[in-house]
Design an enzyme around this catalytic site. Structure first.
Site, mmCIF file in Angstrom:
data_model
loop_
_atom_site.group_PDB
_atom_site.id
_atom_site.type_symbol
_atom_site.label_atom_id
_atom_site.label_comp_id
_atom_site.label_asym_id
_atom_site.label_seq_id
_atom_site.Cartn_x
_atom_site.Cartn_y
_atom_site.Cartn_z
ATOM 1 N N ASP A 1 25.469 47.757 -9.440
ATOM 2 C CA ASP A 1 25.336 49.027 -8.746
ATOM 3 C C ASP A 1 26.588 49.246 -7.901
ATOM 4 O O ASP A 1 27.191 48.283 -7.423
ATOM 5 C CB ASP A 1 24.084 48.985 -7.853
ATOM 6 C CG ASP A 1 23.784 50.334 -7.237
ATOM 7 O OD1 ASP A 1 23.754 51.322 -7.977
ATOM 8 O OD2 ASP A 1 23.572 50.392 -6.017
ATOM 9 N N ASP B 1 21.113 46.550 -4.905
ATOM 10 C CA ASP B 1 20.437 46.403 -3.613
ATOM 11 C C ASP B 1 19.288 47.386 -3.439
ATOM 12 O O ASP B 1 18.506 47.264 -2.518
ATOM 13 C CB ASP B 1 21.433 46.553 -2.457
ATOM 14 C CG ASP B 1 22.180 47.891 -2.511
ATOM 15 O OD1 ASP B 1 21.916 48.693 -3.427
ATOM 16 O OD2 ASP B 1 23.018 48.127 -1.627
ATOM 17 N N ASP C 1 17.118 49.576 -8.529
ATOM 18 C CA ASP C 1 17.713 48.519 -9.339
ATOM 19 C C ASP C 1 16.694 47.476 -9.799
ATOM 20 O O ASP C 1 16.956 46.715 -10.719
ATOM 21 C CB ASP C 1 18.802 47.780 -8.542
ATOM 22 C CG ASP C 1 19.927 48.688 -8.098
ATOM 23 O OD1 ASP C 1 20.263 49.603 -8.864
ATOM 24 O OD2 ASP C 1 20.448 48.501 -6.997
#
Length: 892
Positions: free
Chosen positions: A326, A634, A638
């Site tokens: 990410d 985080d 995700d």
């Protein structure tokens, strides 16, 4: 019902509620019974007992238990007890490690707001968020976490940070108007506030339209529970090895029985000998040593700021071929930072990291003094005045209280030496017109010490350009129209082209004593000063980490919910996006089947504007192409992909609880660069496991062959079962554990990742095991025959010599196992643990041979000095005979 496109009065009717009085307490209790508590369901928790028993599901452990049963049935109770002890120790090691990791993450359970403000019976009260139900009226303000999914019906400059849910780093402005534009993604529902997101600015009220698992966050939690966990390559390899060993054991048992019966021995004696040989074929210490090696790797990881939640995951990271990461908070700092400023035809850059209020300003790569640039100075001062954010300095951390965009303007002014408290001594704020998403501006009315009055406005550049009639250029006001306006627009487009979020600053003097009542009156006929361009910057260390991963044959892929332009700019800065790589957005992904994505996924380096389902799709496409995928992130969004990846990596500081729970590895410092260290450790652990598999199996092959050759030659057994067991469990165990903590070879991060289909015996390991094992068996048999001399009276002494020769050959061979090349390729004293373990194993053998109380148990006799010279000379052959060929190749 699509609440985002429905008017508030219709929602009130549909949900039988009132925005003026809320629900009654009685009605709320009824609805809680109907809809359930407002909390996310957890998957079934594994009890401590089940967690302990799960350690015994490994195929190798089942093989050992089968060997225990057979040994017990045949009266070999010492063998059975020893194997059971090893299995139980192995189980406890795995249990305590997984239990400790779970407890270290037990504190990460407070995802939703613990308390919310709710309207019940016409009164505002505070209740636990789990007692919120459909139709409740909530109010929230800056700093509050939203307790459920709510349809906003009142918004006062309301902005909500949704990066945990959508991946967007910039807070979203919320309004109360219905949106009638068809199907919308979560990031575009600007009148819905979602459970678990944070209010960064303003205040608002809304009607609860979804609770618990029906919320957007609940749907992700459901995806997470239903996502499958992948088996690690190490688990697959050990399972494969266990199957090979059990078939080898069955084959040897049958072979020995057949040979013995053909030579005239009775069936029972031969069957007992065959089973003893089969037990010798299984390295009883292997599961325990694998667990110990992984546990020691876990301790090293903790020192490098990573918590391993699943023991076998240490190794999996080492064979990762793709890291899907990410962007927000993982590769970037999640701190909006001004990097470019434009005013009056001049562009400046400013350096500095995060919210640290120190940095220098540059014009055409030359450092400048801000007080010499009047328009720049004025833009920074007004950006700081028209601002509500504050920085809090706590120990080594700088924490922003307020909106990230305003924080960026605040820090850029502080880098020029300005202080807001001192500015407020020079300027008095008389009135404020707060930001709202319709106007896209915020204005203040200020008075300076000289009594002059000004309107100061900040907002979207295109909007301010439309309400400005002049511009500050070379310290003078010039009319803003035609070519001049085009030049300003080009400057704005230039900053936007660098993926910068732009905020413009404008002002106008007003007559003293004038009190402006409306924003419409304030925000017209302005003088445009300039634009500040900001971005969530990459972490400085990430570029190096990405480069080192590339050198190790690992591809880094950026997956983000952010805009394509921003994602491309950050990816290019980090070296992820090259001229040959492609970018895909969420729309393209939606229209692709999994098979179509598999065809192009190798060429894509950036995925932008993606949803949680997209992330899962990407991970699966890469896995179907044969990659071992590590997914870092985080946010809540995700988590499903983190769990489905071969190894999931969550951020420990900014990471949400759901992401941490889904992960196998948690980075305590949120540092992408820590992953590189973890990869190196993971690779080394796997290589060390290969080293001690090579050592243990070569030793076992030697034991098997010496017994088999003796039977074929019609000799007595050179080793008795208790001696074989002593070698397998005690003498071999210590050096094998020392190999498990061996330091990495120099080229460990210069190799391409190994294939997930690679077998245990790949890269010549099978040949090394067989060739060294064959030589160990031959020299042991020679030592036995030289001392036996066909004299039955010397049998016990000859067996003792064979026992000592086998152990010495193995203890010399262990140094050969440290390198893929030769015993001479590495310093033999480079692993002090190994040196001491070899000395300890030698001492244990000498005790068994020379300590009188143990001699009857192990059937040993003291060995003469002359025979020790024979033993040492023969024992060196398996290792140094093949080392000679390495030296010859090196010279050539």
């Amino acid at each position: 019902m699509k609440y985002y496109e429905t008017e508030i009065d219709e929602i009130e009717k549909a949900l039988l509620t009132s925005i003026s009085d809320g629900l009654s307490n009685d009605e709320a209790k009824k609805r809680i019974k109907q809809y359930g508590y407002n909390e996310l369901e957890e998957g079934e928790k594994q009890s401590a007992l089940l967690l302990f028993f799960s350690q015994f599901k490994d195929f190798m452990v089942l093989v050992l238990l089968a060997a225990t049963l057979i040994s017990g049935l045949l009266g070999e109770y010492i063998d059975a007890i020893a194997i059971i002890a090893i299995v139980i120790i192995n189980g406890f090691l795995g249990f305590f490690q997984e239990r400790r990791a779970e407890k270290s993450l037990q504190a990460l359970k407070e995802l939703s707001a613990p308390q919310v403000h709710v309207l019940r019976d016409g009164n505002w009260i505070k209740i636990p968020s789990k007692e919120v139900t459909i139709g409740d009226i909530l109010k929230f303000s800056s700093g509050d976490r939203i307790g459920a999914d709510v349809r906003v019906f009142e918004s006062k400059s309301l902005e909500i940070e949704e990066s945990a849910l959508t991946g967007e780093s910039v807070p979203v402005s919320k309004h109360s108007d219905s949106i009638r534009t068809g199907e919308l993604g979560i990031g575009d529902m600007e009148n819905i506030a979602f459970m678990g997101t944070m209010v960064t600015r303003g205040s608002g009220m809304g009607i609860v339209v979804a609770t618990g698992m029906k919320t957007a966050m609940g749907q992700i939690a459901d995806l997470l529970q239903n996502a499958e966990s992948a088996q690690t390559p190490l688990q697959r390899r050990l399972e494969e090895l266990g199957k090979i060993l059990i078939f080898a054991a069955l084959f040897l048992t049958i072979l020995v029985v057949v040979i013995g019966v053909m030579q005239g021995h009775d069936l029972y004696t031969m069957f007992l000998a065959g089973v003893s040989l089969a037990v010798a074929a299984i390295p009883e210490g292997l599961p325990a040593i694998v667990t110990v090696a992984l546990s020691l790797g876990v301790q090293k990881m903790i020192k490098k700021n990573a918590i391993v939640r699943k023991l076998n995951a240490v190794e999996t990271l080492g064979c990762a071929s793709v890291i899907c990461s990410d962007k927000t908070g993982t590769m970037t700092q999640n701190k909006m930072t001004v990097t470019h400023l434009w005013s009056g035809g001049k562009t400046w850059t400013v350096d500095g990291v995060g919210y640290e209020p120190s940095g220098r300003f540059y014009h055409i790569d030359k450092a400048i003094q801000v007080n010499n640039e009047k328009s720049l100075q004025q833009m920074l001062v007004f950006g700081m005045l028209c601002n509500h954010s504050e920085l809090a300095f706590k120990e080594d951390n700088i924490i922003l209280d307020g909106d990230p965009t305003e924080g960026a303007l605040l820090v850029s002014a502080m880098k020029a030496g300005f202080n807001r408290q001192k500015l407020l001594e020079d300027f008095t704020i008389l009135n404020e017109f707060p930001f709202d998403s319709a106007r896209k501006m915020m204005s203040i009315h200020v008075k300076d010490k000289q009594g002059r009055h000004f309107i100061v406005t900040k907002g979207a550049p295109d909007v301010l350009l439309g309400v400005s009639e002049s511009i500050l250029w070379d310290g003078k006001m010039q009319y803003l129209a035609g070519e001049m306006k085009k030049r300003v627009q080009d400057a704005i487009n230039g900053l936007a082209g660098k993926a910068l979020r732009t905020i413009a600053i404008a002002f106008k003097p007003v007559p003293a004593g004038t009190f402006i009542l409306s924003e419409h009156e304030a925000e017209k006929k302005l003088t445009f000063i300039g634009v500040q361009g900001m971005i969530d910057p990459p972490r400085p260390e990430v570029k190096i980490a990405v480069k080192e991963c590339k050198e190790a044959g690992i591809k880094t892929v950026m997956i983000t919910g952010d805009h394509v332009v921003t994602a491309k700019a950050i990816a290019a800065q980090l070296g992820i996006l090259t001229s040959k790589s492609k970018v895909l957005d969420g729309k393209a992904l939606t229209n692709m089947s999994l098979e179509e994505l598999e065809e192009v996924v190798e060429d894509v380096s950036v995925f932008a504007r993606v949803s949680p389902e997209h992330k899962l799709k990407i991970v699966r496409a890469l896995q179907n192409r044969g990659h071992v995928v590590a997914m870092t992130g985080d946010g809540v969004n995700d988590a499903p992909a983190i769990k489905s990846a071969d190894i999931g990596v969550a951020m420990g500081i900014t990471g949400t609880d759901v992401a941490k729970e889904a992960s196998a590895l948690v980075l305590l410092d949120d540092n992408f660069a820590t992953i590189k260290a973890a990869i190196k450790e993971g690779r080394n652990i796997y290589e060390n496991i290969r080293k001690f598999i090579r050592y243990l199996l070569a030793s076992n092959v030697g034991e098997i062959l010496v017994m088999l050759f003796a039977m074929i030659l019609g000799l007595p057994l050179p080793l008795i079962p208790i001696q074989i067991l002593w070698v397998n469990l005690v003498t071999d165990g210590l050096p094998a554990m020392a190999l498990g903590v061996d330091s990495p070879e120099e080229n460990v991060m210069k190799r391409v990742p190994r294939s997930p289909k690679e077998g245990v015996f790949a890269r010549g390991l099978g040949w090394k095991v067989v060739s060294r094992g064959f030589l160990i068996g031959i020299v042991t048999l020679i030592a036995f025959m030289v001392t036996y001399k066909n004299d039955p009276a010397r049998l016990q002494y000859a067996q003792t010599v064979a026992f000592a020769a086998l152990v010495m050959a193995q203890l010399i061979h262990v140094f050969d196992c440290r390198s893929e090349k030769s015993v001479l390729a590495r310093n033999p004293f480079g692993n002090q643990f190994l040196v001491w373990s070899v000395l300890s194993s030698l001492a244990l053998v000498l005790v068994v041979i020379y300590y009188p109380p143990l001699q009857p148990i192990f059937h040993t006799l003291p060995i003469s000095v002359k025979d020790w010279f024979i033993i040492i000379g023969l024992s060196a052959i398996p290792t140094f005979l093949l080392a000679g060929s390495f030296l010859a190749r090196k010279r050539n």
